[in-house]
Design a protein around this motif. Structure first.
Motif, short mmCIF file in Angstrom:
data_model
loop_
_atom_site.label_atom_id
_atom_site.label_comp_id
_atom_site.label_asym_id
_atom_site.label_seq_id
_atom_site.Cartn_x
_atom_site.Cartn_y
_atom_site.Cartn_z
N CYS A 1 0.87 -1.19 0.00
CA CYS A 1 0.00 0.00 0.00
C CYS A 1 0.90 1.23 0.00
O CYS A 1 1.09 1.87 1.04
CB CYS A 1 -0.90 0.00 1.23
N ALA B 1 -0.38 4.66 1.53
CA ALA B 1 -1.02 4.63 2.84
C ALA B 1 -0.42 5.70 3.77
O ALA B 1 0.61 6.32 3.47
CB ALA B 1 -0.87 3.26 3.47
N GLU C 1 5.50 1.54 4.67
CA GLU C 1 5.79 0.13 4.91
C GLU C 1 7.29 -0.09 4.83
O GLU C 1 7.97 0.46 3.97
CB GLU C 1 5.07 -0.74 3.88
N TYR D 1 0.91 -3.12 5.83
CA TYR D 1 -0.54 -3.15 5.71
C TYR D 1 -0.96 -4.46 5.05
O TYR D 1 -0.33 -4.91 4.10
CB TYR D 1 -1.04 -2.00 4.83
N LEU E 1 -4.85 -5.29 4.22
CA LEU E 1 -6.23 -4.86 4.46
C LEU E 1 -7.22 -6.01 4.45
O LEU E 1 -8.34 -5.85 4.94
CB LEU E 1 -6.62 -3.79 3.45
N THR F 1 -2.54 -3.00 10.11
CA THR F 1 -1.78 -1.79 9.83
C THR F 1 -0.44 -1.91 10.55
O THR F 1 -0.28 -2.75 11.44
CB THR F 1 -2.52 -0.54 10.31
N ARG G 1 -5.05 2.55 12.44
CA ARG G 1 -5.53 1.23 12.81
C ARG G 1 -6.97 1.06 12.36
O ARG G 1 -7.64 2.05 12.00
CB ARG G 1 -5.47 1.02 14.33
N TYR H 1 -11.86 2.68 10.42
CA TYR H 1 -10.52 3.23 10.30
C TYR H 1 -10.33 4.39 11.26
O TYR H 1 -11.17 5.29 11.34
CB TYR H 1 -10.27 3.69 8.87
N THR I 1 -4.26 -1.23 -2.76
CA THR I 1 -3.24 -2.27 -2.71
C THR I 1 -2.80 -2.61 -4.13
O THR I 1 -3.64 -2.80 -5.02
CB THR I 1 -3.77 -3.53 -2.01
#
Length: 499
Positions: free
Chosen positions: A100, A103, A107, A393, A395, A400, A419, A426, A488
């Motif tokens: 992601c 986001a 990550e 992430y 989903l 998260t 989170r 969300y 994603t």
């Protein structure tokens, strides 16, 4: 006694000692199921699916009530074979790559292939004189070395395996199939029959109960007749798949007994992550959404209560699994151990059983479980922390970027920037949660405000461990795009770099 006779006697004595040492080392059968939750076994409180064979395995061996893995497939398999936390081996994400990139939190890049030079349980036991084999799911490489379904037999030796079972035929994944449960069980017993001179190590890695869930029609019909349907919680086909796993354990034990291998075999049974309670659908979040987006439930498989959440989650339902270990010849029967343990402990345990000293450059994060099993206590496990590191992430499971630590009865969770709450809503912001698992197994009563000393101590310990592992606390993403935050992709953007 003459010189020649003395020499012959010495040779016989040495040969006898070598034979005694060889026969004192047990065979090791490691059985890993896929997505099977802690509460699915009768001996762990399950009341829907009969699991007489697994329950009997627990009665004849040792059952761990507080055993941990990671919350998804690839990371646990890397942890299991390496004896290392994912924060050390860097395989904390399911492969092949997806992410992601837009986001709110960045990550952390992860390793996408198990390296050939990564010492594994199999490789080291082979050095110790064991014949090694594997059947079933691999999910640690993509390419010439293997794939999701199986390790490539031609390259298996790089990972320490002498034998690789034939991959499960595709038809076994169709409705009415059993995802290869019988196929893999039969090949496991064939390996044992051909290697009874021992010692041997075998890794039976089932595809059951991973989705798309299928099961033999007669078993599914049994649960349909009991009133279960194709909608969860507790779908009929899912329950049937769980029963198929138990049948496999019964077949394995009967086969080992018939071959005369049962008493001298350590059987280790566990799952790669918690059971699937629900799989979430995040496609609705990729469309215009309100200020407080909510994940939709795509499919509901099994009720993991009293544990919170399931696969993919850092809560207990995602990371606590059944772990049963049995060695009829030497270990106590019917023992229950409440000490927290982790999959990282299985490699050092296997090495101790084999009388093998790990290679010098192989850092192991776990401890040998033998003394805990035989004596019930071991100072290595006193206030020993259990860690999780999931800087990603996913989903499908509402995951998260987060990390956690458990010491004693207390568990602290840190969410690094956002989170999804228990209603799949969300929520923005960094958050720390604290639970007393002895009093609150379902993680409902957050003690973060009422136990500040415990919170601060565990948080410092978690961050110290992350620094020691040289892994970062994920930061806010400089490429954050709110409109694309839940998108994603399998296409790497230019800012995604290798670890």
């Amino acid at each position: 006694m003459t010189g020649p006779l003395r020499s012959i006697l010495l040779v016989l004595i040495l040969a006898s000692a070598s034979w005694a040492e060889e026969t004192s080392r047990p065979n090791i059968l490691l059985v890993l199921t896929d997505d099977q939750g802690w509460t699915t076994l009768g001996c762990y409180g399950g009341k829907i699916v009969p699991t007489p064979n697994l329950d009997q395995l627990a009665n004849s061996g040792v059952r761990f009530t507080d055993a941990y893995v990671t919350s998804q497939c690839t990371p646990t398999r890397a942890t299991l074979l390496s004896g290392q936390y994912t924060a050390r081996n860097r395989m904390w994400h399911v492969i092949p790559w997806y992410g992601c990139p837009w986001a709110r939190v960045e990550e952390v890049p992860f390793v996408e292939q198990l390296a050939r030079d990564q010492p594994t349980i199999a490789a080291q036991l082979r050095q110790a004189g064991y014949v090694t084999g594997i059947a079933g799911k691999w999910h640690l490489n993509n390419g010439v070395d293997g794939n999701y379904n199986a390790l490539n037999p031609e390259n298996a030796s790089h990972f320490g395996f002498d034998f690789v079972a034939t991959a499960v035929p595709k038809k076994q994944f169709d409705p009415g199939g059993d995802r290869g449960v019988d196929w893999l069980t039969d090949q496991t017993l064939q390996f044992v029959e051909q290697n009874r001179q021992g010692p041997w190590f075998f890794y039976l890695s089932h595809h059951m109960i991973h989705g798309k869930v299928v099961a033999p029609k007669e078993l599914e019909e049994k649960y349909l007749q009991q009133g279960y349907t194709d909608e969860g919680p507790n779908r009929a086909v899912y329950l049937a798949g769980l029963e198929a796993i138990d049948h496999s354990i019964g077949k394995l034990i009967a086969g080992l007994k018939k071959l005369g291998e049962y008493e001298d075999t350590v059987i280790i049974f566990l799952s790669d992550n918690g059971g699937i309670d629900w799989r979430l659908d995040h496609r609705n979040l990729q469309k215009p959404h309100p200020d407080t987006p909510k994940l939709a439930v795509d499919i509901y498989e099994y009720d993991n209560a009293p544990l919170r959440a399931g696969k993919g989650s850092i809560y207990e339902g995602g990371v606590r699994v059944p772990l049963i270990m049995s060695w009829p010849k030497k270990w106590p029967a019917g023992k229950v151990i409440h000490t927290p343990v982790h999959a990282v402990d299985l490699a050092p345990t296997c090495f101790q059983l084999a009388g093998h000293k790990p290679v010098e450059d192989q850092a192991l994060d776990g401890f040998d479980l033998s003394e805990l099993i035989t004596k019930g206590t071991d100072p290595s496990f006193t206030d020993r922390p259990i860690y999780q590191y999931s800087p990603i992430y996913d989903l499908n499971w509402g995951l998260t970027p987060c990390a956690s630590i458990r010491v004693g009865d207390f568990k602290l969770i840190e969410m690094f920037g956002d989170r999804f709450d228990s209603e799949h809503q969300y929520v923005l912001g960094h958050r720390i949660e604290l639970y007393d698992l002895k009093k609150d197994l379902g993680e409902q009563n957050d003690l973060v405000e009422t136990k500040p000393e415990v919170r601060n101590k565990l948080h410092r310990q978690l961050r110290d461990w992350m620094r020691a592992m040289d892994v970062p606390a994920p930061r806010l993403n400089s490429h954050y795009e709110p409109a694309r935050a839940f998108e994603t992709t399998r296409v790497k953007t230019e800012w995604v770099v290798a670890p």
